[in-house]
Design a protein around this motif. Structure first.
Motif, PDB file in Angstrom:
ATOM      1  N   MET A  77       3.640  -7.857 -14.346  1.00 18.00           N
ATOM      2  CA  MET A  77       4.108  -9.014 -14.667  1.00 18.00           C
ATOM      3  C   MET A  77       5.563  -9.043 -14.679  1.00 18.00           C
ATOM      4  N   TYR A  78       6.200  -7.959 -15.051  1.00 14.60           N
ATOM      5  CA  TYR A  78       7.679  -8.141 -15.196  1.00 14.60           C
ATOM      6  C   TYR A  78       8.180  -8.064 -13.823  1.00 14.60           C
ATOM      7  N   ARG A  79       7.565  -7.275 -12.853  1.00 14.47           N
ATOM      8  CA  ARG A  79       7.935  -6.981 -11.417  1.00 14.47           C
ATOM      9  C   ARG A  79       7.864  -8.222 -10.874  1.00 14.47           C
ATOM     10  N   ILE A  80       6.755  -9.015 -11.023  1.00 16.11           N
ATOM     11  CA  ILE A  80       6.627 -10.257 -10.418  1.00 16.11           C
ATOM     12  C   ILE A  80       7.870 -11.067 -10.675  1.00 16.11           C
ATOM     13  N   TYR A  81       8.128 -11.253 -11.891  1.00 16.92           N
ATOM     14  CA  TYR A  81       9.239 -11.921 -12.267  1.00 16.92           C
ATOM     15  C   TYR A  81      10.663 -11.440 -11.410  1.00 16.92           C
ATOM     16  N   GLN A  82      10.816 -10.247 -11.744  1.00 20.31           N
ATOM     17  CA  GLN A  82      11.948  -9.697 -11.025  1.00 20.31           C
ATOM     18  C   GLN A  82      11.941  -9.795  -9.458  1.00 20.31           C
ATOM     19  N   ILE A  83      10.942  -9.779  -8.662  1.00 21.89           N
ATOM     20  CA  ILE A  83      10.864  -9.875  -7.409  1.00 21.89           C
ATOM     21  C   ILE A  83      10.939 -11.497  -6.872  1.00 21.89           C
ATOM     22  N   GLY A  84      10.088 -12.192  -7.737  1.00 17.24           N
ATOM     23  CA  GLY A  84       9.944 -13.589  -7.205  1.00 17.24           C
ATOM     24  C   GLY A  84      11.167 -14.377  -7.996  1.00 17.24           C
ATOM     25  N   ILE A  85      11.778 -14.114  -8.934  1.00 18.37           N
ATOM     26  CA  ILE A  85      12.957 -14.872  -9.337  1.00 18.37           C
ATOM     27  C   ILE A  85      14.288 -14.211  -9.089  1.00 18.37           C
ATOM     28  N   LEU A 110      13.556  -6.052 -25.130  1.00 22.84           N
ATOM     29  CA  LEU A 110      13.697  -4.439 -25.760  1.00 22.84           C
ATOM     30  C   LEU A 110      14.334  -3.660 -24.586  1.00 22.84           C
ATOM     31  N   THR A 111      13.934  -3.597 -23.389  1.00 27.13           N
ATOM     32  CA  THR A 111      13.968  -2.750 -22.460  1.00 27.13           C
ATOM     33  C   THR A 111      14.647  -3.223 -21.067  1.00 27.13           C
ATOM     34  N   GLY A 112      14.317  -4.620 -20.799  1.00 26.53           N
ATOM     35  CA  GLY A 112      14.690  -5.082 -19.541  1.00 26.53           C
ATOM     36  C   GLY A 112      13.961  -4.413 -18.452  1.00 26.53           C
ATOM     37  N   GLY A 113      12.867  -3.852 -18.655  1.00 28.15           N
ATOM     38  CA  GLY A 113      12.269  -3.225 -17.634  1.00 28.15           C
ATOM     39  C   GLY A 113      12.624  -1.720 -17.450  1.00 28.15           C
ATOM     40  N   GLY A 114      13.708  -1.226 -17.913  1.00 31.24           N
ATOM     41  CA  GLY A 114      14.266   0.105 -17.698  1.00 31.24           C
ATOM     42  C   GLY A 114      13.852   1.035 -18.849  1.00 31.24           C
ATOM     43  N   PRO A 115      14.371   2.197 -18.970  1.00 28.60           N
ATOM     44  CA  PRO A 115      15.386   2.708 -17.846  1.00 28.60           C
ATOM     45  C   PRO A 115      14.381   3.173 -16.811  1.00 28.60           C
ATOM     46  N   LEU A 116      15.212   3.126 -15.526  1.00 25.79           N
ATOM     47  CA  LEU A 116      14.389   3.633 -14.324  1.00 25.79           C
ATOM     48  C   LEU A 116      13.157   3.165 -14.136  1.00 25.79           C
ATOM     49  N   ASN A 117      12.927   1.750 -14.266  1.00 26.65           N
ATOM     50  CA  ASN A 117      11.657   0.878 -14.006  1.00 26.65           C
ATOM     51  C   ASN A 117      10.313   1.626 -14.951  1.00 26.65           C
ATOM     52  N   SER A 118      10.841   2.390 -15.840  1.00 27.61           N
ATOM     53  CA  SER A 118       9.775   3.157 -16.916  1.00 27.61           C
ATOM     54  C   SER A 118       9.006   1.972 -17.502  1.00 27.61           C
ATOM     55  N   THR A 119       9.527   0.740 -17.973  1.00 30.70           N
ATOM     56  CA  THR A 119       8.776  -0.112 -18.762  1.00 30.70           C
ATOM     57  C   THR A 119       8.458  -1.574 -17.970  1.00 30.70           C
ATOM     58  N   GLU A 136       1.726 -10.175  -5.123  1.00 25.69           N
ATOM     59  CA  GLU A 136       1.564  -9.198  -6.380  1.00 25.69           C
ATOM     60  C   GLU A 136       0.712 -10.022  -7.552  1.00 25.69           C
ATOM     61  N   SER A 137       1.036 -11.328  -7.567  1.00 23.80           N
ATOM     62  CA  SER A 137       0.399 -12.207  -8.450  1.00 23.80           C
ATOM     63  C   SER A 137      -1.033 -12.299  -8.313  1.00 23.80           C
ATOM     64  N   VAL A 170       0.838  -1.060  -0.098  1.00 26.32           N
ATOM     65  CA  VAL A 170      -0.175  -0.252  -0.054  1.00 26.32           C
ATOM     66  C   VAL A 170       1.059   1.275  -0.069  1.00 26.32           C
ATOM     67  N   ASP A 171       1.941   1.253   0.800  1.00 24.44           N
ATOM     68  CA  ASP A 171       2.868   2.587   0.686  1.00 24.44           C
ATOM     69  C   ASP A 171       4.035   2.319   0.251  1.00 24.44           C
ATOM     70  N   ASP A 172       3.955   1.241  -0.709  1.00 22.26           N
ATOM     71  CA  ASP A 172       5.152   1.246  -1.640  1.00 22.26           C
ATOM     72  C   ASP A 172       5.392   1.755  -2.926  1.00 22.26           C
ATOM     73  N   SER A 173       5.979   3.059  -3.167  1.00 18.83           N
ATOM     74  CA  SER A 173       5.793   3.869  -4.107  1.00 18.83           C
ATOM     75  C   SER A 173       6.118   2.992  -5.426  1.00 18.83           C
ATOM     76  N   THR A 174       7.168   2.294  -5.256  1.00 14.99           N
ATOM     77  CA  THR A 174       7.668   1.736  -6.573  1.00 14.99           C
ATOM     78  C   THR A 174       6.472   0.559  -7.124  1.00 14.99           C
ATOM     79  N   TYR A 175       5.732   0.181  -6.092  1.00 13.27           N
ATOM     80  CA  TYR A 175       4.744  -0.739  -6.564  1.00 13.27           C
ATOM     81  C   TYR A 175       3.676   0.160  -7.425  1.00 13.27           C
ATOM     82  N   PHE A 176       3.349   1.403  -6.784  1.00 12.25           N
ATOM     83  CA  PHE A 176       2.348   2.297  -7.097  1.00 12.25           C
ATOM     84  C   PHE A 176       2.661   2.536  -8.723  1.00 12.25           C
ATOM     85  N   ASN A 177       4.092   2.966  -8.835  1.00 12.20           N
ATOM     86  CA  ASN A 177       4.606   3.309 -10.210  1.00 12.20           C
ATOM     87  C   ASN A 177       4.453   2.095 -11.235  1.00 12.20           C
ATOM     88  N   THR A 178       4.540   0.945 -10.696  1.00 12.15           N
ATOM     89  CA  THR A 178       4.400  -0.196 -11.679  1.00 12.15           C
ATOM     90  C   THR A 178       2.909  -0.198 -11.967  1.00 12.15           C
TER      91      THR A 178
END
Lengths: 398, 292
Positions: free
Chosen positions: A352-360, A339-348, A371-372, A164-172
């Motif tokens: 789903m990509y974040r689930i992979y990043q965090i889980g794996i 193409l971008t690997g989620g970057g730059p600065l998490n802008s892409t 998050e799933s 809830v107060d995770d700003s990177t998640y909100f951004n995602t």
């Protein structure tokens, strides 16, 4: 935790369940007392659906208000899951409609065992490899769990409430919604335009259609690889073209405000074949006499398109909105990874990509599972909307 | 297909020059022009990839729009250094097995749903229907743990078995069979046909469009597997081509675009061939089931 809290919650749930079923089914019916009882039981079962596995942990004293709000939300969802089917079942029971009677399909073969033999492989695989992992994902989301580590710890709903107060998640979430919206809107508008063009009765129309639809067979990964070359800031053909015509160079893959557009363009390119296919199929069902009648009444091409063709295509458009959103949620993964690997600065970085990043990559199974589940709820919402509306889709001609 | 208005009967007068010129230009030429432009734009990325597949990096940076001379060299990198051939064989094997399996299981499920009466049918149907809401991508972490605990990590089983059942396929055939007149199965029963004989001799021969459509959908779906094999397969022996393409992406050295594009083009050939071969079935099968 004091013992009276669960008792109070279950009491309220029983009351709400009884009131709900009585008001929607049982009022004035001879069996209204039975309905009241069934409502109370179903309400309790709904509250227990999530609270029993969690052992009412959200209402323990050391948890703060966010956990408690989340707990109430879970109880509400659980009650909806049990009460809505219960209403349906009760309505059928009270109207004396049987459940075991099967539709009188003419020409049916005899045999009760045989259909189950035919269905067994499908049912077993769905149970083991879809239903079980779904439940397991719910269990994982309440755990502190690491890939490969044998031990886990129960952390109640922390994995959810921390978001809830995770700003990177909100951004995602924002990134996911914006990219998805752009893919759907741009993709559908372009596809409709191309489909109308490809639908014109000209010589070789079939060949044109093949040439327009083939990217359906291209994989999201290959789209990522090809657009990686095309968007390359130094050798890429797109910047070369832009530079020689307009004298501008765009840092496609290095600028956080532009990189999502690289993903959007690659994804729209890849998904257009599918959309065009469905729009051509839809155009074939727009009755010609209606268009002719409008043309006799003096409606010009644009008006005929806007006031007849587009409204008649709306069921297909709606279907495509849902399928394209699902595509944008999940299948862009391969494109983004190359193409971008989620970057730059998490802008892409999509959900789903974040689930992979965090889980794996970060090895945090519990958080990724939470998050799933959130993505899961979004997909269920989409599917429910699709089912509810596809029932009353307009069918014309055919 | 489009129908064309019948040509007017020509008067027996010698046509003027402008009339003769008009005959050379196809009717509604501007639509052809627009279609050519759109086809070019949509085809351009692949066209450009094929071009680059024959070039060296310096050709690319010089924006040469002619085929280069390094196709053999790029081929060598793709096949002998990155060993894409092995990945292609793996992908082909998995795609064929899963596609055939899905079609067979979906046919059986469709048969059971349409041509049998059994108690709890709606419940079983609902059980299959609900799986449409469960994308494998979301379940991937739990699936990973499950498949590993079955001891299937790094095997073909992990890439094949979980994907053999298909809700989409079951519904496609259910829909298709439900539209077939019931006289057909009644007649088959009078002739003493068993359900399997009915399926093999009658249903399958009149269902090629639907089978073709499902084959295209599933082959493309399996061919595109990416995140799951990344997780469950380590080592290149059983890896699929979508992951294998990674080995062509630079890493420590500068990316060489020629081999990368050649790899991407090669990896696209099988699904595009399946699509082109079954295109007619694919399109008609889709048109039939558009309002599922």
């Amino acid at each position: 935790m004091q013992g009276w809290i669960p008792a109070l919650i279950l009491g309220i749930a029983a009351l709400l369940g009884a009131v709900f079923l009585y008001n929607t089914v049982g009022r004035g019916h001879r069996a209204s007392l039975i309905v009241l009882g069934a409502g109370a039981l179903t309400g309790v079962a709904g509250a227990l659906l999530f609270m029993l596995p969690l052992n009412f942990c959200t209402f323990e004293q050391e948890h703060d208000i966010i956990d408690q709000v989340f707990g109430v939300l879970l109880i509400a969802i659980g009650m909806a899951i049990t009460l809505l089917p219960a209403r349906w079942v009760l309505t059928r029971l009270l109207n004396k409609q049987s459940f075991l009677a099967v539709d009188a399909s003419p020409g049916a073969f005899k045999g009760i065992i045989l259909p189950f033999v035919f269905l067994a492989p499908t049912l077993i695989i769905l149970a083991v490899f879809l239903y079980y992992p779904s439940l397991e994902t719910f269990r994982l989301s309440t755990l502190l769990a690491r890939l490969g580590a044998p031990r886990t710890a129960f952390v109640c709903v922390d994995n959810f409430t921390r978001l809830v107060d995770d700003s990177t998640y909100f951004n995602t979430v924002v990134v996911t919604l914006l990219i998805s919206l752009a893919i759907v809107v741009i993709g559908l508008i372009l596809s409709l335009f191309v489909a109308v063009l490809a639908y014109q009765p000209v010589k070789g129309a079939r060949i044109y259609r093949t040439l327009l639809i083939w990217p359906y067979a291209i994989s999201p990964v290959v789209a990522g690889v090809i657009f990686l070359l095309m968007f390359n800031p130094t050798g890429g053909i797109i910047n070369y073209g832009l530079d020689s015509v307009f004298g501008i160079q765009i840092p496609w893959l290095n600028d956080p405000s532009v990189a999502p557009w690289a993903v959007i363009l690659a994804s729209v390119w890849k998904s257009m074949g599918y959309n065009i296919l469905f729009y051509i199929a839809g155009l074939q069902n727009v009755p010609k006499d209606l268009l002719e009648a409008a043309s006799i009444d003096g409606a010009n091409l644009v008006r005929r398109f806007l006031q007849i063709t587009i409204p008649l295509l709306s069921p297909i458009t709606f279907f495509l909105v849902i399928t394209n959103l699902t595509y944008a949620f999940f299948e862009t993964f391969g494109t983004i990874d190359y193409l971008t690997g989620g970057g730059p600065l998490n802008s892409t970085t999509t959900m789903m990509y974040r689930i992979y990043q965090i889980g794996i990559r970060n090895n945090d199974l519990g958080k990724a599972a939470a998050e799933s589940i959130i993505l899961f709820v979004m997909v269920i919402g989409l599917t429910v909307i699709q089912f509810r509306t596809s029932g009353n889709q307009v069918t014309y001609g055919a | 297909m489009a129908t064309y208005p019948q040509e007017q009967a020509r008067p027996a007068v010698r046509p003027t020059l402008s009339e003769r010129l008009r005959g050379l230009v196809p009717e509604r030429w501007y639509i052809h022009v627009l279609l050519w432009i759109v086809c070019f734009i949509i085809g351009f990325p692949l066209f450009y990839a094929i071009l680059v597949a024959t070039q060296t990096n310096s050709d690319i940076y010089a924006y040469r729009f002619l085929p280069g001379s390094s196709l053999p060299e790029n081929w060598n990198v793709v096949m002998n250094i990155a060993k894409l051939g092995g990945y292609m064989v793996n992908s082909l094997f998995i795609a064929i097995v899963v596609t055939v399996g899905k079609v067979v299981l979906s046919l059986l499920a469709g048969l059971a749903f349409v041509y049998f009466r059994f108690p709890g049918k709606w419940l079983v149907f609902g059980f299959v229907l609900i799986t449409l809401m469960m994308p494998t991508e979301i379940l991937i972490l739990a699936l990973f743990r499950l498949v590993n605990s079955l001891g299937w990590g790094n095997t073909y089983l992990a890439l094949i078995v979980p994907f053999l059942a298909s809700a989409t396929g079951s519904f496609l055939f259910r829909q298709h069979f439900a539209n077939i007149p019931s006289e057909l199965s009644e007649a088959a029963q009078l002739d003493g046909a068993t359900p399997m004989q009915f399926l093999l001799r009658i249903l399958i021969p009149i269902s090629w469009n639907t089978i073709g459509a499902l084959t295209v959908i599933q082959f493309v779906y399996v061919w595109n597997f990416y995140i799951w094999p990344v997780l469950i397969i380590n080592g290149q022996e059983r890896q699929v081509v979508q992951v294998g393409l990674r080995t062509l992406m630079g890493g420590d050295t500068q990316t060489r675009y020629g081999p990368m594009m050649l790899g991407a083009v090669i990896a696209s050939i099988p699904p595009v061939i399946v699509f082109l071969l079954l295109q007619k079935q694919f399109m008609s099968g889709f048109t039939l089931t558009r309002d599922k």
